[in-house]
Design a protein around this motif. Structure first.
Motif, PDB file in Angstrom:
ATOM      1  N   TRP A 224      42.090  44.633  45.368  1.00 36.17           N
ATOM      2  CA  TRP A 224      41.598  43.835  46.481  1.00 36.17           C
ATOM      3  C   TRP A 224      42.435  42.575  46.649  1.00 36.17           C
ATOM      4  O   TRP A 224      42.560  41.780  45.718  1.00 36.17           O
ATOM      5  CB  TRP A 224      40.142  43.458  46.256  1.00 36.17           C
TER       6      TRP A 224
ATOM      7  N   LEU B 197      42.406  36.587  52.800  1.00 39.43           N
ATOM      8  CA  LEU B 197      41.425  37.120  53.734  1.00 39.43           C
ATOM      9  C   LEU B 197      42.076  37.800  54.929  1.00 39.43           C
ATOM     10  O   LEU B 197      41.575  38.802  55.448  1.00 39.43           O
ATOM     11  CB  LEU B 197      40.504  35.994  54.202  1.00 39.43           C
TER      12      LEU B 197
ATOM     13  N   VAL C 103      36.415  42.671  42.628  1.00 40.31           N
ATOM     14  CA  VAL C 103      35.060  42.535  43.151  1.00 40.31           C
ATOM     15  C   VAL C 103      34.329  43.860  42.945  1.00 40.31           C
ATOM     16  O   VAL C 103      34.940  44.925  43.002  1.00 40.31           O
ATOM     17  CB  VAL C 103      35.084  42.125  44.646  1.00 40.31           C
TER      18      VAL C 103
ATOM     19  N   SER D  18      37.668  32.449  44.755  1.00 41.00           N
ATOM     20  CA  SER D  18      38.829  32.704  43.905  1.00 41.00           C
ATOM     21  C   SER D  18      39.517  31.431  43.432  1.00 41.00           C
ATOM     22  O   SER D  18      40.343  31.470  42.525  1.00 41.00           O
ATOM     23  CB  SER D  18      39.843  33.594  44.642  1.00 41.00           C
TER      24      SER D  18
ATOM     25  N   VAL E 224      39.983  34.183  49.469  1.00 39.76           N
ATOM     26  CA  VAL E 224      38.573  34.357  49.117  1.00 39.76           C
ATOM     27  C   VAL E 224      38.069  33.051  48.505  1.00 39.76           C
ATOM     28  O   VAL E 224      38.635  32.583  47.516  1.00 39.76           O
ATOM     29  CB  VAL E 224      38.395  35.519  48.126  1.00 39.76           C
TER      30      VAL E 224
ATOM     31  N   ASP F 260      37.577  45.652  55.806  1.00 41.43           N
ATOM     32  CA  ASP F 260      36.212  45.228  56.105  1.00 41.43           C
ATOM     33  C   ASP F 260      35.496  46.166  57.071  1.00 41.43           C
ATOM     34  O   ASP F 260      34.309  45.991  57.338  1.00 41.43           O
ATOM     35  CB  ASP F 260      36.199  43.793  56.643  1.00 41.43           C
TER      36      ASP F 260
ATOM     37  N   ALA G  93      43.609  38.790  47.595  1.00 40.66           N
ATOM     38  CA  ALA G  93      42.904  37.508  47.634  1.00 40.66           C
ATOM     39  C   ALA G  93      42.988  36.876  49.013  1.00 40.66           C
ATOM     40  O   ALA G  93      42.173  36.026  49.358  1.00 40.66           O
ATOM     41  CB  ALA G  93      43.494  36.554  46.590  1.00 40.66           C
TER      42      ALA G  93
ATOM     43  N   GLN H 196      32.461  40.437  48.481  1.00 37.38           N
ATOM     44  CA  GLN H 196      33.310  39.290  48.145  1.00 37.38           C
ATOM     45  C   GLN H 196      32.705  37.973  48.627  1.00 37.38           C
ATOM     46  O   GLN H 196      32.982  36.910  48.063  1.00 37.38           O
ATOM     47  CB  GLN H 196      34.710  39.471  48.734  1.00 37.38           C
ATOM     48  N   LYS H 197      31.848  38.056  49.646  1.00 43.95           N
ATOM     49  CA  LYS H 197      31.213  36.840  50.152  1.00 43.95           C
ATOM     50  C   LYS H 197      30.256  36.242  49.129  1.00 43.95           C
ATOM     51  O   LYS H 197      29.977  35.040  49.162  1.00 43.95           O
ATOM     52  CB  LYS H 197      30.457  37.152  51.453  1.00 43.95           C
TER      53      LYS H 197
ATOM     54  N   LEU I 205      33.562  38.144  40.245  1.00 44.33           N
ATOM     55  CA  LEU I 205      34.859  38.073  40.913  1.00 44.33           C
ATOM     56  C   LEU I 205      35.913  37.743  39.864  1.00 44.33           C
ATOM     57  O   LEU I 205      35.981  36.619  39.366  1.00 44.33           O
ATOM     58  CB  LEU I 205      34.831  36.998  42.003  1.00 44.33           C
TER      59      LEU I 205
END
Length: 400
Positions: free
Chosen positions: A314, A318, A112, A91, A88, A327, A316, A339-340, A273
């Motif tokens: 969640w 992706l 998040v 992060s 992310v 997602d 870290a 998270q974006k 975050l």
């Protein structure tokens, strides 16, 4: 630290799997309580009795970096984890001190936030979720409609005794274009017009729509109130999903619930975050083995097994989000979207004292709202934020 449910058992699963892959390396685990962990880790590091690898809350890295007890990660080592792009993006903010390019920790999992809401309540009022929570104006209109309906308390946020006092309000400060500190990491900015706008918006939501009893409660109480059917909207992390799904027969959950990203403010959409990083101590006598253990824990398989399946937190990484369909799951999709727009606090040596000072000051705000049943008046709020700025100045000065 106790991440998720049955955390020690979950970590033992990871240690056993790691040992199977690396039979010449044995991991000895030690569980620390969150409340005492930073003090115990700092004391161990100062006394030369630090472990090889430690979990660190994202706000702790700055303090430990200043003391020089953490071993920096090289660019080659970061590349061996998959590189920065594998995680992310936001992060990485917590992994290196402000003004430095030296990475002293790597992302492990993130915290998040998103909105939880009662689907039956919105359906009864003829509200579409995408529009009901799109921005600040629509969120306030939605809460007002729920209040007029009179069948359920609109909002169920925790108050002064929560461990997220600062985290709950910060996304609204960012959404208004404000911040807690200036870019220099030393100048407080709580009393700026932008920060005031964000804090005032959130405290008006709390004063006008929040369940009054929760103003002195914590996250656990807020989650319990939502699950019991006492409140219609809650802002919380992904661990609440696993908690709600584990016991779906509570009245509020049985009626129907879902999630949505936090609403966009006038200057953009943001979410806090948090989470945890992994660091290796400079005095580690097993640097190569420690690096393998960090590489394993940040790898896709361990992230899926530990973070997603066992701890309900969640990841870290992706790749793990995509591999586990976080997602695309209707409930988790809001977190993947959120998270974006995630944002972390700067890695500062003074951050612990800064957050403690802000927690005290914002708690004063919730005490006022709880006592009066209404938002704090503008003059009093401005005075409170000026005092908060001074408290932050003191914390920064003492840490320098």
């Amino acid at each position: 630290m106790p991440n998720g449910t049955d955390a020690l058992r979950s970590m033992r699963v990871e240690a056993d799997e790691f040992h199977r892959l690396h039979p010449n390396i044995t991991v000895e685990l030690r569980m620390l309580d969150w409340a005492a962990a930073l003090t115990m880790i700092s004391t161990a590091a100062g006394g030369g009795d630090a472990p090889d690898v430690t979990q660190l809350g994202t706000t702790w890295v700055g303090n430990l970096s200043k003391s020089g007890v953490l071993q920096p990660y090289t660019e080659a080592e970061i590349a061996s984890f998959g590189g920065r792009a594998a995680f992310v993006p936001a992060s990485w903010t917590s992994t290196k001190p402000v003004g430095s390019d030296t990475v002293n920790a790597v992302p492990w999992f993130v915290d998040v936030r998103a909105l939880f809401y009662r689907t039956d309540v919105l359906r009864r009022l003829g509200l579409e979720p995408e529009k009901a929570f799109a921005d600040w104006d629509s969120l306030e209109r939605t809460l007002a409609a729920i209040k007029r309906d009179g069948k359920i308390t609109p909002l169920g946020q925790p108050g002064k005794n929560d461990w997220n006092v600062v985290h709950n309000v910060t996304p609204f400060i960012w959404g208004a274009g404000g911040d807690l500190l200036a870019a220099d990491g030393a100048t407080p900015t709580l009393s700026t017009p932008e920060a005031f706008t964000g804090i005032d918006y959130y405290q008006r939501l709390m004063g006008n729509y929040n369940k009054r009893e929760l103003m002195t409660k914590d996250t656990d109480a807020a989650m319990a109130a939502f699950a019991a059917g006492e409140t219609a909207v809650l802002m919380q992390g992904p661990d609440a999903v696993s908690g709600f799904r584990a016991d779906p027969n509570r009245a509020g959950l049985r009626a129907g619930w879902s999630t949505a990203p936090l609403p966009a403010g006038p200057r953009g959409r943001y979410t806090f975050l948090g989470g945890s990083d992994l660091a290796i101590f400079a005095r580690s006598a097993h640097r190569a083995a420690a690096l393998e253990w960090v590489r394993f824990l940040t790898g896709a398989e361990s992230q899926e097994r530990y973070a997603v399946r066992n701890a309900g937190i969640w990841p870290a990484r992706l790749e793990t989000v995509r591999a586990t369909a976080l997602d695309t799951d209707p409930i988790y999709r809001a977190f993947a979207e959120a998270q974006k727009s995630g944002r972390q606090y700067p890695a500062l040596a003074a951050w612990g004292d800064i957050e403690a000072a802000l927690t005290r000051d914002i708690s004063t705000l919730w005490e006022s709202v709880q006592a009066t049943g209404a938002p704090m008046a503008e003059p009093e709020l401005r005075a409170l934020l000026r005092r908060a700025d001074e408290d932050v100045r003191v914390a920064v000065r003492q840490a320098s």
